[in-house]
Design a protein around this motif. Structure first.
Motif, PDB file in Angstrom:
ATOM      1  N   THR A 134      18.161   6.678  -6.691  1.00  0.00           N
ATOM      2  CA  THR A 134      18.125   8.126  -6.943  1.00  0.00           C
ATOM      3  C   THR A 134      16.773   8.533  -7.500  1.00  0.00           C
ATOM      4  O   THR A 134      16.196   9.553  -7.102  1.00  0.00           O
ATOM      5  CB  THR A 134      19.239   8.524  -7.927  1.00  0.00           C
ATOM      6  OG1 THR A 134      20.508   8.157  -7.384  1.00  0.00           O
ATOM      7  CG2 THR A 134      19.219  10.028  -8.192  1.00  0.00           C
ATOM      8  N   LEU A 135      16.242   7.731  -8.417  1.00  0.00           N
ATOM      9  CA  LEU A 135      14.916   8.008  -8.983  1.00  0.00           C
ATOM     10  C   LEU A 135      13.862   8.073  -7.879  1.00  0.00           C
ATOM     11  O   LEU A 135      13.054   9.011  -7.823  1.00  0.00           O
ATOM     12  CB  LEU A 135      14.555   6.914  -9.989  1.00  0.00           C
ATOM     13  CG  LEU A 135      13.165   7.007 -10.623  1.00  0.00           C
ATOM     14  CD1 LEU A 135      13.093   8.166 -11.601  1.00  0.00           C
ATOM     15  CD2 LEU A 135      12.817   5.693 -11.340  1.00  0.00           C
ATOM     16  N   LEU A 192      16.498  11.971 -15.614  1.00  0.00           N
ATOM     17  CA  LEU A 192      17.714  11.760 -14.823  1.00  0.00           C
ATOM     18  C   LEU A 192      18.730  11.165 -15.784  1.00  0.00           C
ATOM     19  O   LEU A 192      18.778   9.948 -16.004  1.00  0.00           O
ATOM     20  CB  LEU A 192      17.420  10.840 -13.639  1.00  0.00           C
ATOM     21  CG  LEU A 192      16.467  11.433 -12.589  1.00  0.00           C
ATOM     22  CD1 LEU A 192      16.163  10.405 -11.498  1.00  0.00           C
ATOM     23  CD2 LEU A 192      17.051  12.702 -11.961  1.00  0.00           C
ATOM     24  N   SER A 193      19.511  12.052 -16.403  1.00  0.00           N
ATOM     25  CA  SER A 193      20.388  11.657 -17.504  1.00  0.00           C
ATOM     26  C   SER A 193      21.680  11.021 -17.002  1.00  0.00           C
ATOM     27  O   SER A 193      21.992  11.050 -15.812  1.00  0.00           O
ATOM     28  CB  SER A 193      20.717  12.876 -18.373  1.00  0.00           C
ATOM     29  OG  SER A 193      21.536  13.777 -17.657  1.00  0.00           O
ATOM     30  N   LYS A 194      22.392  10.442 -17.960  1.00  0.00           N
ATOM     31  CA  LYS A 194      23.669   9.763 -17.674  1.00  0.00           C
ATOM     32  C   LYS A 194      23.468   8.623 -16.678  1.00  0.00           C
ATOM     33  O   LYS A 194      24.338   8.341 -15.841  1.00  0.00           O
ATOM     34  CB  LYS A 194      24.710  10.765 -17.170  1.00  0.00           C
ATOM     35  CG  LYS A 194      24.914  11.958 -18.106  1.00  0.00           C
ATOM     36  CD  LYS A 194      26.009  12.889 -17.627  1.00  0.00           C
ATOM     37  CE  LYS A 194      26.137  14.110 -18.533  1.00  0.00           C
ATOM     38  NZ  LYS A 194      27.208  15.031 -18.132  1.00  0.00           N
ATOM     39  N   ALA A 195      22.301   7.962 -16.787  1.00  0.00           N
ATOM     40  CA  ALA A 195      21.990   6.861 -15.866  1.00  0.00           C
ATOM     41  C   ALA A 195      22.982   5.713 -16.007  1.00  0.00           C
ATOM     42  O   ALA A 195      23.140   4.903 -15.081  1.00  0.00           O
ATOM     43  CB  ALA A 195      20.568   6.362 -16.108  1.00  0.00           C
ATOM     44  N   ASP A 196      23.661   5.651 -17.146  1.00  0.00           N
ATOM     45  CA  ASP A 196      24.661   4.605 -17.360  1.00  0.00           C
ATOM     46  C   ASP A 196      25.882   4.780 -16.466  1.00  0.00           C
ATOM     47  O   ASP A 196      26.698   3.860 -16.328  1.00  0.00           O
ATOM     48  CB  ASP A 196      25.103   4.602 -18.822  1.00  0.00           C
ATOM     49  CG  ASP A 196      25.596   5.966 -19.289  1.00  0.00           C
ATOM     50  OD1 ASP A 196      26.822   6.198 -19.301  1.00  0.00           O
ATOM     51  OD2 ASP A 196      24.757   6.814 -19.612  1.00  0.00           O
ATOM     52  N   ILE A 253       7.692  21.433 -20.161  1.00  0.00           N
ATOM     53  CA  ILE A 253       9.140  21.520 -19.952  1.00  0.00           C
ATOM     54  C   ILE A 253       9.708  20.121 -19.747  1.00  0.00           C
ATOM     55  O   ILE A 253       9.147  19.313 -19.000  1.00  0.00           O
ATOM     56  CB  ILE A 253       9.476  22.369 -18.700  1.00  0.00           C
ATOM     57  CG1 ILE A 253       8.948  23.788 -18.834  1.00  0.00           C
ATOM     58  CG2 ILE A 253      10.980  22.363 -18.425  1.00  0.00           C
ATOM     59  CD1 ILE A 253       9.724  24.666 -19.781  1.00  0.00           C
ATOM     60  N   VAL A 254      10.823  19.845 -20.421  1.00  0.00           N
ATOM     61  CA  VAL A 254      11.615  18.649 -20.127  1.00  0.00           C
ATOM     62  C   VAL A 254      12.884  19.143 -19.438  1.00  0.00           C
ATOM     63  O   VAL A 254      13.672  19.891 -20.027  1.00  0.00           O
ATOM     64  CB  VAL A 254      11.964  17.866 -21.405  1.00  0.00           C
ATOM     65  CG1 VAL A 254      12.882  16.687 -21.063  1.00  0.00           C
ATOM     66  CG2 VAL A 254      10.704  17.368 -22.099  1.00  0.00           C
ATOM     67  N   LEU A 255      13.049  18.771 -18.185  1.00  0.00           N
ATOM     68  CA  LEU A 255      14.189  19.212 -17.386  1.00  0.00           C
ATOM     69  C   LEU A 255      15.197  18.072 -17.276  1.00  0.00           C
ATOM     70  O   LEU A 255      14.870  16.995 -16.776  1.00  0.00           O
ATOM     71  CB  LEU A 255      13.714  19.643 -15.999  1.00  0.00           C
ATOM     72  CG  LEU A 255      14.783  20.095 -14.999  1.00  0.00           C
ATOM     73  CD1 LEU A 255      15.600  21.261 -15.548  1.00  0.00           C
ATOM     74  CD2 LEU A 255      14.122  20.483 -13.674  1.00  0.00           C
ATOM     75  N   VAL A 256      16.401  18.315 -17.765  1.00  0.00           N
ATOM     76  CA  VAL A 256      17.445  17.291 -17.783  1.00  0.00           C
ATOM     77  C   VAL A 256      18.381  17.504 -16.597  1.00  0.00           C
ATOM     78  O   VAL A 256      18.970  18.579 -16.444  1.00  0.00           O
ATOM     79  CB  VAL A 256      18.240  17.342 -19.106  1.00  0.00           C
ATOM     80  CG1 VAL A 256      19.281  16.222 -19.145  1.00  0.00           C
ATOM     81  CG2 VAL A 256      17.298  17.230 -20.301  1.00  0.00           C
ATOM     82  N   MET A 257      18.497  16.482 -15.763  1.00  0.00           N
ATOM     83  CA  MET A 257      19.384  16.527 -14.588  1.00  0.00           C
ATOM     84  C   MET A 257      20.405  15.400 -14.690  1.00  0.00           C
ATOM     85  O   MET A 257      20.051  14.274 -15.028  1.00  0.00           O
ATOM     86  CB  MET A 257      18.607  16.322 -13.286  1.00  0.00           C
ATOM     87  CG  MET A 257      17.491  17.276 -12.997  1.00  0.00           C
ATOM     88  SD  MET A 257      16.728  16.839 -11.385  1.00  0.00           S
ATOM     89  CE  MET A 257      15.262  17.852 -11.431  1.00  0.00           C
ATOM     90  N   ASP A 258      21.630  15.678 -14.387  1.00  0.00           N
ATOM     91  CA  ASP A 258      22.647  14.634 -14.236  1.00  0.00           C
ATOM     92  C   ASP A 258      22.257  13.795 -13.020  1.00  0.00           C
ATOM     93  O   ASP A 258      22.118  14.321 -11.910  1.00  0.00           O
ATOM     94  CB  ASP A 258      24.021  15.279 -14.032  1.00  0.00           C
ATOM     95  CG  ASP A 258      25.162  14.274 -14.025  1.00  0.00           C
ATOM     96  OD1 ASP A 258      24.965  13.129 -13.568  1.00  0.00           O
ATOM     97  OD2 ASP A 258      26.275  14.652 -14.441  1.00  0.00           O
ATOM     98  N   ILE A 259      22.065  12.497 -13.214  1.00  0.00           N
ATOM     99  CA  ILE A 259      21.593  11.636 -12.132  1.00  0.00           C
ATOM    100  C   ILE A 259      22.541  11.642 -10.933  1.00  0.00           C
ATOM    101  O   ILE A 259      22.130  11.387  -9.804  1.00  0.00           O
ATOM    102  CB  ILE A 259      21.382  10.195 -12.638  1.00  0.00           C
ATOM    103  CG1 ILE A 259      20.606   9.375 -11.606  1.00  0.00           C
ATOM    104  CG2 ILE A 259      22.720   9.538 -12.982  1.00  0.00           C
ATOM    105  CD1 ILE A 259      20.120   8.043 -12.129  1.00  0.00           C
ATOM    106  N   ARG A 260      23.797  11.998 -11.170  1.00  0.00           N
ATOM    107  CA  ARG A 260      24.770  12.035 -10.065  1.00  0.00           C
ATOM    108  C   ARG A 260      24.660  13.320  -9.258  1.00  0.00           C
ATOM    109  O   ARG A 260      25.188  13.392  -8.145  1.00  0.00           O
ATOM    110  CB  ARG A 260      26.182  11.880 -10.627  1.00  0.00           C
ATOM    111  CG  ARG A 260      26.422  10.556 -11.351  1.00  0.00           C
ATOM    112  CD  ARG A 260      27.686  10.595 -12.182  1.00  0.00           C
ATOM    113  NE  ARG A 260      27.597  11.607 -13.256  1.00  0.00           N
ATOM    114  CZ  ARG A 260      28.585  11.882 -14.096  1.00  0.00           C
ATOM    115  NH1 ARG A 260      29.742  11.217 -13.993  1.00  0.00           N
ATOM    116  NH2 ARG A 260      28.437  12.797 -15.028  1.00  0.00           N
TER     117      ARG A 260
END
Length: 208
Positions: A157-158, A143-147, A111-118
């Motif tokens: 956060t990481l 931890l997506s949207k790291a930008d 599984i690849v679980l995508v989370m908004d880093i915020r």
């Protein structure tokens, strides 16, 4: 970077497990809340702008979407969950579809679980983590949207999420990721390579 993922092709979308591709080979499923950037991540990893449908309205991924990587390897885009403005009955239907897929699909190998880093580790995220722990499946977290954060805040956060998950009984890896900046792609490819290769070894053990 593994260019094999750039040849991904759409197979089909299905609201029922019975209409999915044959349960053979190996599949990696992408999960995440409706607004976490899951479809964008799939498009970025495959270098295709419209492979996985992206909408300005979160929650448009309402079925199991299958993509062929090779003859024996697939990606699966699971229904986004938890945000879409749809009737509760529809949300329950999505949840039941995911639960059936996750519990019955024999070719699922990671599984690849995508989370908004915020907004990491939401209730849905914990449900997926618990399910992976229960089933023994390896999990890789983006931890997506790291930008959206400066590097220091993103790194903190990481580390915080790593600390929360350090006692997990199953392998969990995680990383920073940005579809906008195309950062973290090589790292995801390496994780996916590992999921596929480990499962291939389990399917074809070497005789002593």
């Amino acid at each position: 970077m593994n260019p094999v993922y750039h040849q991904a092709k759409f197979i089909n979308s299905s609201p029922h497990l019975k209409d999915t591709p044959d349960d053979q080979g190996l599949e990696i499923a992408f999960a995440g809340r409706s607004n976490a950037g899951k479809s964008s991540a799939i498009n970025t990893l495959t270098r295709q702008n419209s492979l996985a449908r992206i909408s300005k309205t979160p929650g448009r991924t309402q079925m199991l979407n299958f993509f062929a990587i090779t003859e024996h390897q697939r990606f699966v885009d699971l229904p986004g969950y938890g945000y879409a403005k749809v009737p509760e009955a529809v949300k329950k239907q999505w949840h039941a579809l995911m639960e059936t897929y996750l519990s019955q699909r024999k070719s699922l190998c990671g599984i690849v679980l995508v989370m908004d880093i915020r907004h990491p580790l939401t209730e849905f995220d914990w449900q997926m983590i618990d399910w992976c722990q229960h089933s023994g499946l390896p999990l890789h977290i983006l931890l997506s949207k790291a930008d959206k954060l400066n590097y220091g805040a993103a790194k903190n956060t990481l580390l915080a999420v790593q600390k929360e998950l350090k006692d997990s009984p199953v392998p969990i890896t995680l990383q920073l990721f940005s579809s906008l900046k195309k950062t973290g792609v090589d790292e995801v490819h390496q994780a996916i390579d590992l999921f596929f290769s480990l499962s291939q070894v389990e399917m074809n053990p070497v005789d002593e």
